[in-house]
Enzyme design. Structure first.
Site, PDB file in Angstrom:
ATOM      1  N   HIS A 183       0.815  -1.134   0.075  1.00 53.02           N
ATOM      2  CA  HIS A 183      -0.062  -0.100   0.173  1.00 53.02           C
ATOM      3  C   HIS A 183       0.905   1.057   0.148  1.00 53.02           C
ATOM      4  CE1 HIS A 183      -3.712   2.388   0.700  1.00 53.02           C
ATOM      5  NE2 HIS A 183      -2.856   3.008   1.543  1.00 53.02           N
ATOM      6  N   GLU A 235      -8.938  -9.115   7.664  1.00 55.75           N
ATOM      7  CA  GLU A 235     -10.428  -8.784   7.187  1.00 55.75           C
ATOM      8  C   GLU A 235     -10.538  -7.268   7.237  1.00 55.75           C
ATOM      9  OE1 GLU A 235      -9.614 -11.278   9.280  1.00 55.75           O
ATOM     10  OE2 GLU A 235     -10.926 -13.091   8.608  1.00 55.75           O
TER      11      GLU A 235
HETATM   12  C1  GAR Z   1       0.978   0.769  -6.126  1.00 54.38           C
HETATM   13  O1  GAR Z   1       1.220   1.835  -5.977  1.00 54.38           O
HETATM   14  C2  GAR Z   1       0.330   0.095  -4.920  1.00 54.38           C
HETATM   15  O2  GAR Z   1       0.912   0.461  -3.662  1.00 54.38           O
HETATM   16  C3  GAR Z   1      -1.025   0.586  -4.934  1.00 54.38           C
HETATM   17  O3  GAR Z   1      -1.424   0.599  -6.357  1.00 54.38           O
HETATM   18  C4  GAR Z   1      -0.081   0.857  -7.333  1.00 54.38           C
HETATM   19  C5  GAR Z   1      -0.126  -0.447  -8.213  1.00 54.38           C
HETATM   20  O4  GAR Z   1       0.962  -0.274  -9.153  1.00 54.38           O
HETATM   21  N1  GAR Z   1      -2.069  -0.345  -4.322  1.00 54.38           N
HETATM   22  C6  GAR Z   1      -3.007   0.331  -3.662  1.00 54.38           C
HETATM   23  O5  GAR Z   1      -3.377   1.564  -3.607  1.00 54.38           O
HETATM   24  C7  GAR Z   1      -3.981  -0.748  -2.898  1.00 54.38           C
HETATM   25  N2  GAR Z   1      -4.835  -0.101  -1.989  1.00 54.38           N
HETATM   26  P1  GAR Z   1       1.604  -1.340 -10.104  1.00 54.38           P
HETATM   27  O6  GAR Z   1       0.388  -1.793 -10.693  1.00 54.38           O
HETATM   28  O7  GAR Z   1       2.309  -0.782 -10.877  1.00 54.38           O
HETATM   29  O8  GAR Z   1       2.169  -2.291  -8.997  1.00 54.38           O
END
Ligand code: GAR
Length: 210
Positions: free
Chosen positions: A117, A150
């Site tokens: 995250h 969860e």
């Molecule tokens: C990343 O920054 C990840 O941390 C975030 O989405 C992006 C995916 O990038 N995840 C979230 O926000 C989950 N809540 P990627 O597809 O290039 O790995």
């Protein structure tokens, strides 16, 4: 070591919804030995349009689309769980997988599902974490790798990396600076979990006592 046999390769699944840069960082770490004794058994996307699918295929990694659209969450997840079991997956890495997992999935892979995250949790869970941080005015943010439970982005924390927020930052420049740290934090966390080099005391993921 998570797999049953001492010298068996740990089989990872990476779940994506989009770009797939964290998936690629994990694939590189496996290839270069930074995540030892592991292979990516499958990359699963809940969207056929996810650009990361093509990137995985280019690396010779098996891909699978389990479309979420129009389906109940638990039915969708049961199909993913069946696919992971068929491939004898030991560890599930959520990498930009943008659908909240239900207790059905959490229970099936408890302590074997990780998420990354783009904030220092518990600050700024949910969507648009980088924008939340910028708008809140924090001076430092970063990324977090945690076990999935969860709660939304609330499971025990394995790894965090800190990133400064600059006066000149936009959401895009801040997200890029965080992403560079994500690409280091995720392989480090996966390697640690596979080594079994941790115990969980309450919410705290700490080194094993000798
Ligand atoms: C990343 O920054 C990840 O941390 C975030 O989405 C992006 C995916 O990038 N995840 C979230 O926000 C989950 N809540 P990627 O597809 O290039 O790995």
């Amino acid at each position: 070591m998570m797999s049953d046999e001492a010298n068996e390769t740990n089989r990872l699944a990476v779940l994506i919804s989009g770009r797939g840069s964290n998936m690629l960082a994990l694939a590189r770490a496996v290839r270069e030995g930074a995540i030892p004794n592991a292979q990516i058994a499958v990359v699963v996307s809940d969207r056929a349009s996810a650009p990361g699918l093509k990137l995985a295929a280019e690396q010779g990694i098996a891909t699978l689309v389990v479309e979420r659209r129009g389906r109940a969450r638990e039915e969708h997840e049961r199909e993913i769980i069946a696919a992971l079991r068929a491939r004898r997956v030991d560890l599930v890495c959520l990498a930009g997988y943008m659908r909240l997992l239900s207790p059905v999935f959490v229970e099936a892979y408890r302590w074997r599902t990780l998420n990354i995250h783009p904030s220092l949790l518990p600050a700024f869970p949910g969507l648009d974490a980088q924008r939340q941080a910028l708008e809140h005015g924090v001076k430092w943010t970063g990324c977090t790798v945690h076990f999935v439970d969860e709660t939304l982005d609330g499971g025990p924390i394995i790894e965090q990396r800190v990133v400064p927020v600059l006066d000149s930052d936009t959401v895009e420049t801040l997200a890029a600076r965080i992403l560079a740290e994500e690409h280091k934090a995720y392989p480090a966390a996966v390697a640690r979990v596979l080594r079994g080099d941790f115990q969980v005391i309450g919410r705290r993921v700490v080194a094993k006592s000798r």
